[in-house]
Motif scaffolding. Structure first.
Motif, mmCIF file in Angstrom:
data_model
loop_
_atom_site.group_PDB
_atom_site.id
_atom_site.type_symbol
_atom_site.label_atom_id
_atom_site.label_comp_id
_atom_site.label_asym_id
_atom_site.label_seq_id
_atom_site.Cartn_x
_atom_site.Cartn_y
_atom_site.Cartn_z
ATOM 1 N N TYR A 1 1.026 -1.198 0.027
ATOM 2 C CA TYR A 1 -0.071 -0.044 0.051
ATOM 3 C C TYR A 1 0.131 1.529 -0.198
ATOM 4 C CZ TYR A 1 -4.004 2.910 1.001
ATOM 5 O OH TYR A 1 -4.642 3.707 1.954
ATOM 6 N N THR A 2 1.948 0.850 0.902
ATOM 7 C CA THR A 2 3.077 2.153 0.972
ATOM 8 C C THR A 2 4.532 1.955 0.656
ATOM 9 O OG1 THR A 2 2.894 2.633 3.125
ATOM 10 C CG2 THR A 2 0.859 3.956 2.127
ATOM 11 N N THR A 3 4.581 2.504 0.430
ATOM 12 C CA THR A 3 6.550 2.396 0.164
ATOM 13 C C THR A 3 7.209 3.997 0.873
ATOM 14 O OG1 THR A 3 8.233 0.866 -0.539
ATOM 15 C CG2 THR A 3 7.095 2.745 -2.569
ATOM 16 N N GLY A 4 8.588 3.655 0.715
ATOM 17 C CA GLY A 4 9.372 4.714 1.047
ATOM 18 C C GLY A 4 9.395 5.484 1.506
ATOM 19 N N PHE A 24 -5.797 -9.510 -2.013
ATOM 20 C CA PHE A 24 -5.873 -10.388 -1.150
ATOM 21 C C PHE A 24 -3.796 -9.597 -0.396
ATOM 22 C CE2 PHE A 24 -7.800 -12.260 -4.488
ATOM 23 C CZ PHE A 24 -8.616 -13.005 -4.130
ATOM 24 N N LEU A 25 -4.344 -10.481 0.501
ATOM 25 C CA LEU A 25 -2.467 -10.803 1.270
ATOM 26 C C LEU A 25 -2.250 -11.762 0.862
ATOM 27 C CD1 LEU A 25 -2.977 -8.487 4.428
ATOM 28 C CD2 LEU A 25 -1.827 -7.468 1.812
ATOM 29 N N LEU A 26 -0.381 -12.625 0.708
ATOM 30 C CA LEU A 26 -0.744 -13.380 0.941
ATOM 31 C C LEU A 26 0.682 -13.329 2.465
ATOM 32 C CD1 LEU A 26 -0.027 -16.166 -0.241
ATOM 33 C CD2 LEU A 26 1.821 -15.517 -2.158
ATOM 34 N N VAL A 27 0.947 -14.283 3.103
ATOM 35 C CA VAL A 27 1.829 -14.060 3.750
ATOM 36 C C VAL A 27 2.201 -15.236 4.212
ATOM 37 C CG1 VAL A 27 2.166 -13.681 6.611
ATOM 38 C CG2 VAL A 27 0.324 -13.149 5.442
ATOM 39 N N ARG A 28 3.929 -15.208 3.394
ATOM 40 C CA ARG A 28 4.901 -16.403 3.920
ATOM 41 C C ARG A 28 5.154 -15.943 4.758
ATOM 42 N NH1 ARG A 28 10.393 -16.952 3.372
ATOM 43 N NH2 ARG A 28 11.175 -15.415 3.306
ATOM 44 N N GLU A 63 -9.798 -12.110 5.794
ATOM 45 C CA GLU A 63 -10.284 -13.258 6.206
ATOM 46 C C GLU A 63 -9.711 -14.285 5.737
ATOM 47 O OE1 GLU A 63 -14.066 -15.985 6.268
ATOM 48 O OE2 GLU A 63 -14.058 -14.703 4.651
ATOM 49 N N CYS A 64 -8.504 -15.161 6.315
ATOM 50 C CA CYS A 64 -7.397 -15.958 5.878
ATOM 51 C C CYS A 64 -8.976 -17.313 5.136
ATOM 52 C CB CYS A 64 -7.053 -16.975 6.974
ATOM 53 S SG CYS A 64 -6.722 -18.166 6.918
ATOM 54 N N ILE A 65 -8.293 -17.407 3.709
ATOM 55 C CA ILE A 65 -9.147 -18.389 2.474
ATOM 56 C C ILE A 65 -8.698 -19.054 1.932
ATOM 57 C CG2 ILE A 65 -10.827 -16.519 2.239
ATOM 58 C CD1 ILE A 65 -8.970 -16.300 -0.680
ATOM 59 N N GLY A 66 -7.296 -20.025 3.133
ATOM 60 C CA GLY A 66 -6.132 -20.143 2.275
ATOM 61 C C GLY A 66 -5.074 -20.859 2.549
ATOM 62 N N ARG A 109 0.914 -26.036 10.419
ATOM 63 C CA ARG A 109 2.674 -25.328 10.222
ATOM 64 C C ARG A 109 2.880 -24.973 8.704
ATOM 65 N NH1 ARG A 109 3.729 -31.757 11.192
ATOM 66 N NH2 ARG A 109 1.249 -31.907 10.178
ATOM 67 N N GLY A 110 1.740 -24.422 8.150
ATOM 68 C CA GLY A 110 1.932 -24.087 7.164
ATOM 69 C C GLY A 110 2.996 -22.651 6.864
ATOM 70 N N TYR A 111 2.969 -22.915 5.465
ATOM 71 C CA TYR A 111 4.460 -21.644 5.452
ATOM 72 C C TYR A 111 4.273 -20.969 4.441
ATOM 73 C CZ TYR A 111 5.305 -23.477 0.833
ATOM 74 O OH TYR A 111 5.575 -24.596 -0.170
ATOM 75 N N LEU A 112 2.462 -20.835 4.265
ATOM 76 C CA LEU A 112 1.958 -19.318 2.773
ATOM 77 C C LEU A 112 0.206 -19.068 3.817
ATOM 78 C CD1 LEU A 112 3.093 -20.188 -0.365
ATOM 79 C CD2 LEU A 112 3.781 -18.144 0.777
ATOM 80 N N TYR A 113 0.252 -18.161 3.451
ATOM 81 C CA TYR A 113 -1.249 -18.298 3.894
ATOM 82 C C TYR A 113 -1.885 -17.192 3.328
ATOM 83 C CZ TYR A 113 -0.811 -20.958 8.533
ATOM 84 O OH TYR A 113 -0.382 -22.064 8.984
ATOM 85 N N LEU A 114 -2.888 -17.660 2.641
ATOM 86 C CA LEU A 114 -3.797 -16.461 2.355
ATOM 87 C C LEU A 114 -5.145 -16.030 2.669
ATOM 88 C CD1 LEU A 114 -3.904 -15.034 -1.328
ATOM 89 C CD2 LEU A 114 -5.475 -17.186 -2.026
ATOM 90 N N PHE A 115 -4.764 -14.352 2.378
ATOM 91 C CA PHE A 115 -5.689 -13.812 2.826
ATOM 92 C C PHE A 115 -6.803 -12.550 1.691
ATOM 93 C CE2 PHE A 115 -3.335 -14.577 6.230
ATOM 94 C CZ PHE A 115 -4.080 -14.452 7.809
ATOM 95 N N GLN A 116 -8.123 -12.747 2.298
ATOM 96 C CA GLN A 116 -8.804 -11.759 1.906
ATOM 97 C C GLN A 116 -9.795 -10.525 1.850
ATOM 98 O OE1 GLN A 116 -12.060 -13.620 -0.522
ATOM 99 N NE2 GLN A 116 -12.259 -12.164 -2.007
ATOM 100 N N LYS A 117 -9.578 -9.488 1.531
ATOM 101 C CA LYS A 117 -10.085 -8.167 1.840
ATOM 102 C C LYS A 117 -11.793 -8.588 1.828
ATOM 103 C CE LYS A 117 -10.851 -3.848 0.348
ATOM 104 N NZ LYS A 117 -10.258 -2.447 -0.556
ATOM 105 N N MET A 118 -12.397 -8.422 2.981
ATOM 106 C CA MET A 118 -13.754 -8.695 3.643
ATOM 107 C C MET A 118 -14.210 -7.085 2.727
ATOM 108 S SD MET A 118 -13.308 -10.637 6.586
ATOM 109 C CE MET A 118 -14.664 -10.874 7.171
#
Length: 118
Positions: A1-4, A24-28, A63-66, A109-118
């Motif tokens: 969303y923002t950087t710098g 979507f947010l992908l959390v590793r 929300e977590c979807i995967g 024990r996941g290493y990738l989690y996918l979240f979706q904007k509600m």
């Protein structure tokens, strides 16, 4: 969303990449240190709120979807599978089998989690 975001001359400088927060947010998760794997459980929340750092009233719900998981002691050996939410139902998706599950029974024990904007 923002950087710098930098502090230059007593003023903060930032750059807006998008006016809309991502859908979507992908959390590793950091599960590997060299060749060693951390198999510890992770506390995963079914949903969370993201508050904009510049406007505290700007709240986005996700929300977590995967998730993607790895079973095995080494990234060179083992098996990958996924867990996915479709509608209100969670599913375990393996190579040869798909089965119903629920959020409380998901593998932590996941290493990738996918979240979706509600």
């Amino acid at each position: 969303y923002t950087t710098g975001c930098n502090n230059i001359g007593g003023r903060r400088k930032y750059k807006i990449i998008s006016e809309d927060k991502t859908k979507f947010l992908l959390v590793r998760m950091q599960r590997w240190t060299g060749f060693a794997k951390d198999n510890g459980d992770i506390k995963v929340t079914p949903s969370f709120e993201y508050r904009d750092m510049f406007d505290n009233a700007d709240i986005t719900h996700y929300e977590c979807i995967g998730s993607i998981l790895h079973v095995g002691q080494s990234f060179k050996h083992g098996h990958y599978f996924a867990q996915k939410k479709i509608g209100n139902q969670w599913w375990n998706c393996d190579d040869t089998q798909i089965s119903r599950t629920n959020f409380n029974d998901l593998d932590r024990r996941g290493y990738l989690y996918l979240f979706q904007k509600m």
